[in-house]
Motif scaffolding. Structure first.
Motif, PDB file in Angstrom:
ATOM      1  N   GLN A 159      -4.746  -0.058  -0.380  1.00 46.58           N
ATOM      2  CA  GLN A 159      -5.839  -0.745   0.099  1.00 46.58           C
ATOM      3  C   GLN A 159      -7.159  -0.524  -0.723  1.00 46.58           C
ATOM      4  O   GLN A 159      -7.926  -1.521  -1.254  1.00 46.58           O
ATOM      5  CB  GLN A 159      -6.055  -0.584   1.815  1.00 46.58           C
ATOM      6  CG  GLN A 159      -5.031  -1.305   2.312  1.00 46.58           C
ATOM      7  CD  GLN A 159      -5.229  -1.997   3.822  1.00 46.58           C
ATOM      8  OE1 GLN A 159      -6.265  -2.364   4.006  1.00 46.58           O
ATOM      9  NE2 GLN A 159      -4.367  -1.488   4.827  1.00 46.58           N
ATOM     10  N   SER A 179     -11.306  -1.265   4.329  1.00 45.39           N
ATOM     11  CA  SER A 179      -9.964  -1.844   4.233  1.00 45.39           C
ATOM     12  C   SER A 179      -9.006  -0.787   4.909  1.00 45.39           C
ATOM     13  O   SER A 179      -8.687   0.035   4.155  1.00 45.39           O
ATOM     14  CB  SER A 179      -9.562  -2.384   2.921  1.00 45.39           C
ATOM     15  OG  SER A 179     -10.355  -3.562   2.468  1.00 45.39           O
ATOM     16  N   HIS A 200      -5.701  -5.193   4.141  1.00 46.45           N
ATOM     17  CA  HIS A 200      -4.634  -5.743   3.089  1.00 46.45           C
ATOM     18  C   HIS A 200      -3.448  -5.573   3.513  1.00 46.45           C
ATOM     19  O   HIS A 200      -2.555  -5.604   2.516  1.00 46.45           O
ATOM     20  CB  HIS A 200      -5.126  -5.288   1.525  1.00 46.45           C
ATOM     21  CG  HIS A 200      -6.391  -5.527   1.226  1.00 46.45           C
ATOM     22  ND1 HIS A 200      -7.382  -6.521   1.636  1.00 46.45           N
ATOM     23  CD2 HIS A 200      -7.222  -4.628   0.643  1.00 46.45           C
ATOM     24  CE1 HIS A 200      -8.400  -6.387   1.200  1.00 46.45           C
ATOM     25  NE2 HIS A 200      -8.756  -5.301   0.584  1.00 46.45           N
TER      26      HIS A 200
END
Length: 469
Positions: A131, A188, A423
């Motif tokens: 990520q 993320s 992600h």
């Protein structure tokens, strides 16, 4: 040069294999933070891998020792383009959970990136090396397209102890407040709502673990000779738990529940459903707070879970009245619940029901505060619009993650709005053997983050003005 070119460059970076090469190199570093024996490897991930990578992007970096002895260090990096520009703080963590080598299926191992169709296996591929690698690579593409400029100032924090509960992170953030100050956090971590739907979440539920314990006497006594005359610790503890949460999972202590779901949160969750993928458990529709959708139960309400319960000798039960019993419970909670009130509320509740012999105390695990950016914040609309522009999809907006992460550091200690763009996806097997990242998600994520960073350089100032207004 244009936004479209930045997005196209991100796809090309993936297609020619550069992302795979970078991620494989990082996965190969066994950065387990829970063992307490990998400090050299944790530091090397920052000094040998991340610092050279961001140095090429114009970041000045320094490693900060952890205020908590025996835990991994932090990396603080900054790329300052000009005063007056918006400043974004990026966050990720380079540590991973135990490799669990013996649990991976044949042909896989934790410290090697293995491709099988759309799945890229390896420890850290999803949590969190893949990520933050996506975000750093997206920055690189935007810099190339915009002639070596981003159009905003950028700071980076990589920690090496998140999987161990982020020891020292909060103290370090207070000490380095000025170095970490920014207009917005973009992080993320965690999963999307589903593999095919880009997602934004704005905080996380808090987590508070506590123990209930009954100690009645020294040693057990024969259940035939004494049963019916001696109180049973297991029975008392079972009744104590049942007085806190009922047989449908509904919390029975008002102070442990939210007062309401804010209208903006309810609106954000309208139409959001919990995605069910292969291998996921079936949802129990009658479990939890009545009148709420499954999404509202996970993202907008509190839950009280019994994590462990022991009395007597479960593996070798004896004909004896158990003198003691112990359970560990966990309250997952949203904004508005103060974890400091949990123990007093539980103690008062039990005492009022004649169960004062059941003692409550905090568990030794870390407590996470609940955080949530208002879904009406201008940063939210900006992020959603940017992602939709790149992907052609309507992203899911979650007011907060159902799980917990150290967002309180950014939202409460540093006082900044927080926007998370994950992600991964729910079935990635993070924290388990066979952890993997979906190549299709990674490719799309590279593009949407390139678009997001490009738009930040173009529109960040306007977002700040909207927030000020």
């Amino acid at each position: 040069m244009s936004r479209q070119e930045a997005v196209a460059r991100a796809a090309t970076y993936f297609d020619r294999g550069d992302f795979r090469t970078d991620l494989a190199r990082r996965v190969a570093m066994p950065t387990e933070s829970q063992t307490g024996q990998s400090l050299d490897t944790l530091r090397a991930y920052l000094t040998d891998e991340i610092i050279p990578t961001v140095g090429k992007l114009g970041f000045a970096s320094r490693v900060v020792d952890n205020p908590a002895p025996g835990h991994g260090p932090f990396l603080i990096a900054e790329r300052h383009e000009a005063d007056g520009l918006p400043t974004v703080l990026l966050y990720g963590h380079g540590d991973v959970v135990f490799g669990q080598d013996a649990g991976w299926r044949e042909g896989l191992k934790p410290w090697a990136l293995v491709e099988e169709g759309d799945r890229w296996y390896g420890r850290g591929t999803a949590d969190n090396k893949g990520q933050h690698s996506i975000n750093l690579a997206a920055l690189e593409q935007v810099l190339a397209v915009r002639g070596g400029r981003l159009g905003f100032n950028c700071k980076l924090l990589i920690e090496m102890g998140e999987e161990a509960g982020s020891p020292g992170l909060r103290e370090m953030a207070r000490q380095e407040r000025a170095a970490l100050q920014a207009d917005v956090l973009i992080g993320s971590d965690g999963p999307r709502l589903s593999a095919v739907r880009p997602t934004v979440f704005l905080g996380s539920r808090g987590a508070f673990n506590f123990e209930l314990e009954v100690n009645l006497r020294a040693g057990g006594h024969h259940s035939g000779n004494w049963g019916g005359a001696l109180s049973n610790a297991g029975t008392l503890l079972a009744h104590a738990i049942a007085s806190l949460v009922d047989a449908k999972g509904r919390i029975l202590v008002d102070g442990l529940k939210p007062k309401e779901i804010p209208a903006s949160v309810r609106a954000a969750l309208d139409g959001i459903s919990l995605e069910q993928g292969m291998g996921d458990p079936d949802i129990d529709p009658d479990w939890g707070e009545p009148g709420l959708t499954p999404a509202e139960k996970v993202y907008a309400w509190n839950t009280l879970e019994v994590l462990a319960f022991v009395t007597g000798a479960p593996d070798k039960p004896a004909n004896a009245v158990p003198p003691s019993a112990k359970a560990t419970l966990q309250l997952r909670f949203v904004v508005g619940t103060d974890p400091e009130t949990v123990i007093p509320l539980v103690e008062a509740h039990l005492a009022a029901r004649g169960l004062g012999m059941v003692k409550a105390r905090p568990a030794r695990s870390a407590t996470f505060e609940a955080t949530r950016l208002d879904p009406s914040d201008p940063w939210v609309d900006w992020a959603l619009a940017s992602i939709a522009r790149t992907t052609g999809k309507t992203p899911a907006l979650l007011p907060n993650l159902g799980g917990s992460l150290p967002n309180d550091v950014f939202a409460l200690i540093l006082g900044m709005p927080t926007v998370w763009v994950p992600h991964s996806y729910p079935a990635c097997s993070q924290h388990a053997p066979n952890e993997h990242l979906l190549a299709s998600v990674a490719r799309e994520a590279l593009q949407l983050m390139a678009g997001l960073f490009y738009d930040l350089g173009e529109e960040g100032g306007a977002v700040l003005q909207a927030r000020a207004a």
